[in-house]
Write a protein that holds these residues in place. Structure first.
Motif, PDB file in Angstrom:
ATOM      1  N   ALA A   1       6.923  39.015 -14.804  1.00  0.00           N
ATOM      2  CA  ALA A   1       6.245  39.875 -15.566  1.00  0.00           C
ATOM      3  C   ALA A   1       4.732  40.022 -15.229  1.00  0.00           C
ATOM      4  O   ALA A   1       4.158  40.859 -15.506  1.00  0.00           O
ATOM      5  N   ILE A   2       4.436  39.270 -14.262  1.00  0.00           N
ATOM      6  CA  ILE A   2       2.868  39.450 -13.668  1.00  0.00           C
ATOM      7  C   ILE A   2       3.142  40.187 -12.503  1.00  0.00           C
ATOM      8  O   ILE A   2       3.868  39.985 -11.550  1.00  0.00           O
ATOM      9  N   PRO A   3       2.585  41.295 -12.538  1.00  0.00           N
ATOM     10  CA  PRO A   3       2.547  42.278 -11.317  1.00  0.00           C
ATOM     11  C   PRO A   3       2.118  41.435  -9.792  1.00  0.00           C
ATOM     12  O   PRO A   3       1.366  40.430  -9.742  1.00  0.00           O
ATOM     13  N   GLU A   4       2.893  41.915  -8.860  1.00  0.00           N
ATOM     14  CA  GLU A   4       2.913  41.429  -7.317  1.00  0.00           C
ATOM     15  C   GLU A   4       1.442  41.393  -6.721  1.00  0.00           C
ATOM     16  O   GLU A   4       1.428  40.525  -5.821  1.00  0.00           O
ATOM     17  N   ASN A   5       0.628  42.311  -7.119  1.00  0.00           N
ATOM     18  CA  ASN A   5      -0.568  42.280  -6.437  1.00  0.00           C
ATOM     19  C   ASN A   5      -1.744  41.803  -7.369  1.00  0.00           C
ATOM     20  O   ASN A   5      -2.977  42.097  -7.371  1.00  0.00           O
ATOM     21  N   THR A   6      -1.406  40.706  -8.306  1.00  0.00           N
ATOM     22  CA  THR A   6      -2.255  39.971  -9.065  1.00  0.00           C
ATOM     23  C   THR A   6      -2.856  39.031  -8.231  1.00  0.00           C
ATOM     24  O   THR A   6      -2.453  38.039  -7.760  1.00  0.00           O
ATOM     25  N   GLN A   7      -4.267  39.051  -8.356  1.00  0.00           N
ATOM     26  CA  GLN A   7      -4.970  37.830  -7.503  1.00  0.00           C
ATOM     27  C   GLN A   7      -5.084  36.739  -8.565  1.00  0.00           C
ATOM     28  O   GLN A   7      -4.922  35.613  -8.114  1.00  0.00           O
ATOM     29  N   ALA A   8      -5.315  37.097  -9.825  1.00  0.00           N
ATOM     30  CA  ALA A   8      -5.315  35.760 -10.790  1.00  0.00           C
ATOM     31  C   ALA A   8      -4.875  36.386 -12.055  1.00  0.00           C
ATOM     32  O   ALA A   8      -5.151  37.660 -12.473  1.00  0.00           O
ATOM     33  N   ALA A   9      -4.344  35.387 -13.000  1.00  0.00           N
ATOM     34  CA  ALA A   9      -4.013  35.892 -14.405  1.00  0.00           C
ATOM     35  C   ALA A   9      -4.403  34.644 -15.168  1.00  0.00           C
ATOM     36  O   ALA A   9      -4.395  33.265 -14.999  1.00  0.00           O
ATOM     37  N   PHE A  10      -5.345  35.030 -16.345  1.00  0.00           N
ATOM     38  CA  PHE A  10      -5.989  33.995 -17.241  1.00  0.00           C
ATOM     39  C   PHE A  10      -5.486  34.271 -18.636  1.00  0.00           C
ATOM     40  O   PHE A  10      -5.372  35.446 -19.094  1.00  0.00           O
ATOM     41  N   ASN A  11      -5.106  33.010 -19.471  1.00  0.00           N
ATOM     42  CA  ASN A  11      -5.131  33.400 -20.801  1.00  0.00           C
ATOM     43  C   ASN A  11      -6.481  34.014 -21.407  1.00  0.00           C
ATOM     44  O   ASN A  11      -7.511  33.532 -21.095  1.00  0.00           O
ATOM     45  N   TYR A  12      -6.012  35.002 -22.367  1.00  0.00           N
ATOM     46  CA  TYR A  12      -7.261  35.693 -23.160  1.00  0.00           C
ATOM     47  C   TYR A  12      -7.212  35.315 -24.270  1.00  0.00           C
ATOM     48  O   TYR A  12      -8.327  35.468 -24.783  1.00  0.00           O
ATOM     49  N   GLY A  13      -6.050  35.004 -24.752  1.00  0.00           N
ATOM     50  CA  GLY A  13      -5.959  34.606 -26.378  1.00  0.00           C
ATOM     51  C   GLY A  13      -5.032  34.977 -26.837  1.00  0.00           C
ATOM     52  O   GLY A  13      -3.925  35.323 -26.286  1.00  0.00           O
ATOM     53  N   LEU A  14      -4.793  34.748 -28.228  1.00  0.00           N
ATOM     54  CA  LEU A  14      -3.647  34.946 -28.939  1.00  0.00           C
ATOM     55  C   LEU A  14      -3.885  35.836 -30.115  1.00  0.00           C
ATOM     56  O   LEU A  14      -4.979  35.642 -30.786  1.00  0.00           O
ATOM     57  N   ASP A  15      -3.213  37.003 -30.447  1.00  0.00           N
ATOM     58  CA  ASP A  15      -3.443  37.817 -31.655  1.00  0.00           C
ATOM     59  C   ASP A  15      -2.753  37.275 -32.876  1.00  0.00           C
ATOM     60  O   ASP A  15      -3.051  37.446 -33.955  1.00  0.00           O
ATOM     61  N   LYS A  16      -1.690  36.626 -32.573  1.00  0.00           N
ATOM     62  CA  LYS A  16      -0.889  36.233 -33.850  1.00  0.00           C
ATOM     63  C   LYS A  16       0.349  35.316 -33.311  1.00  0.00           C
ATOM     64  O   LYS A  16       0.973  35.233 -32.534  1.00  0.00           O
ATOM     65  N   VAL A  17       0.263  34.079 -34.247  1.00  0.00           N
ATOM     66  CA  VAL A  17       1.339  33.018 -33.807  1.00  0.00           C
ATOM     67  C   VAL A  17       1.811  32.758 -35.252  1.00  0.00           C
ATOM     68  O   VAL A  17       1.297  32.410 -36.025  1.00  0.00           O
ATOM     69  N   ARG A  18       3.322  32.439 -34.945  1.00  0.00           N
ATOM     70  CA  ARG A  18       4.104  32.074 -36.026  1.00  0.00           C
ATOM     71  C   ARG A  18       4.909  31.064 -35.763  1.00  0.00           C
ATOM     72  O   ARG A  18       5.825  31.171 -34.798  1.00  0.00           O
ATOM     73  N   PHE A  19       4.904  29.615 -36.293  1.00  0.00           N
ATOM     74  CA  PHE A  19       6.075  28.617 -35.806  1.00  0.00           C
ATOM     75  C   PHE A  19       7.058  28.767 -36.977  1.00  0.00           C
ATOM     76  O   PHE A  19       6.796  28.727 -38.018  1.00  0.00           O
ATOM     77  N   LEU A  20       8.312  29.360 -36.578  1.00  0.00           N
ATOM     78  CA  LEU A  20       9.340  29.710 -37.568  1.00  0.00           C
ATOM     79  C   LEU A  20      10.334  28.532 -37.609  1.00  0.00           C
ATOM     80  O   LEU A  20      11.092  28.458 -38.702  1.00  0.00           O
TER      81      LEU A  20
END
Length: 159
Positions: free
Chosen positions: A79-98
């Motif tokens: 899912a991460i583009p091939e030309n990505t130098q770095a990828a960082f977690n930026y946050g969560l908008d919604k999480v549900r533990f089902l």
């Protein structure tokens, strides 16, 4: 799945990006998470007591352990583009533990791209819906809308 470019990723908004391989969540993984976080609640770490007192008759994974698997499993689906130098977690908008992840079960990640926003030169904010599925279960363990900040590798200038 072929790894997309940033332009190809933008064309996949609303589409499933992929499904990860199955991963076993075993007691050793759960214990390591408990040791790292200090969350040693018996429902996670005491198989004997869980066998006697838990409605599941086994220990279960921490919800946050299950959530933390999203970061590693998303790397397996391209899912991460091939030309990505770095990828960082930026946050969560919604999480549900089902549903609980019972020790010894297998889980996998299914990811759908919600948006890719250009937020600066070579910077993209990617929002995705991530579902951790439990093998053989009707309900997923969790659904999380995640945000990742992606930095595109800059092209080198000719000297």
């Amino acid at each position: 799945m072929a790894v997309p470019t940033f332009e190809e990723l933008k064309q996949k908004i609303g589409c499933e990006l992929g499904v990860s391989p199955w991963v076993v969540v075993d007691q050793a993984m759960i214990q390591q998470f408990a040791d790292c976080t200090g969350d040693r609640q018996w429902i996670h770490t005491d198989p004997e007591r869980a066998r006697r007192e838990s409605p599941f008759r086994k220990t279960i994974a921490h919800g946050y352990l299950t959530l933390s698997l999203v970061g590693s499993l998303i790397q397996t689906i391209g899912a991460i583009p091939e030309n990505t130098q770095a990828a960082f977690n930026y946050g969560l908008d919604k999480v549900r533990f089902l549903a609980p992840v019972i020790t010894g079960t297998r889980v996998r990640l299914r990811t759908t791209l919600l948006s890719v926003e250009n937020v600066g030169p070579g910077q993209y904010l990617m929002k995705a819906t991530n579902t951790i599925e439990i093998e053989g279960a009707e309900k997923p363990a969790l659904i999380a809308e995640t945000l990742a900040m992606l930095y595109e590798r800059r092209k080198k200038r000719a000297v």
